[in-house]
Design a protein around this motif. Structure first.
Motif: not given
Length: 132
Positions: A34-40, A96-101
């Motif tokens: 969907k060409k959406l941005k993800i950060i961590g 979106f944010v990938y939750l590493g913690a």
């Protein structure tokens, strides 16, 4: 008591791990299509292990935020995802944010309530991969 002396315990664990990997990769794939941005968020050793095992790298996660000074301006081992100094999440910066913690999920969700209110979503994978 926990069956740690039985091979079947480890076989069940193996199946769960493989299914979790498949689900997490599918989540990232759907978002990127969907060409959406993800950060961590939280460049932890445990998140590094997961991302390397799943083959998720710079093509999926633009960068990580972390509060640990000696991690800032460095890269996650293996994936080489850049680590930036933490600042409050902003919906303009990421969808979106990938939750590493993930062990601090509730605290982080409270801290980032504006991001969530503005439509930002988190990706977690413990106990199973899902979007919040």
């Amino acid at each position: 008591k926990f069956g740690l002396n039985k091979l079947s315990t480890y076989k069940k664990f193996e199946k769960k791990v493989k299914l979790s990997k498949k689900k997490l990769i599918a989540i990232f794939s759907r978002i990127k299509k969907k060409k959406l941005k993800i950060i961590g968020y939280g460049a932890t050793a445990k998140s590094c292990t997961i991302l390397n095992y799943c083959g998720i790298g710079q093509e999926s996660i633009d960068f990580f935020y972390d509060t640990t000074s000696f991690k800032v301006n460095k890269f996650l081992p293996g994936t080489k995802i850049y680590i930036k100094r933490y600042k409050r999440l902003n919906k303009k910066e990421a969808d979106f944010v990938y939750l590493g913690a993930w062990n601090f999920k509730e605290e982080i969700f409270r801290k980032e309530k504006k991001f969530i209110k503005d439509g930002g979503k988190f990706i977690t994978h413990v106990p199973v991969p899902k979007i919040h």
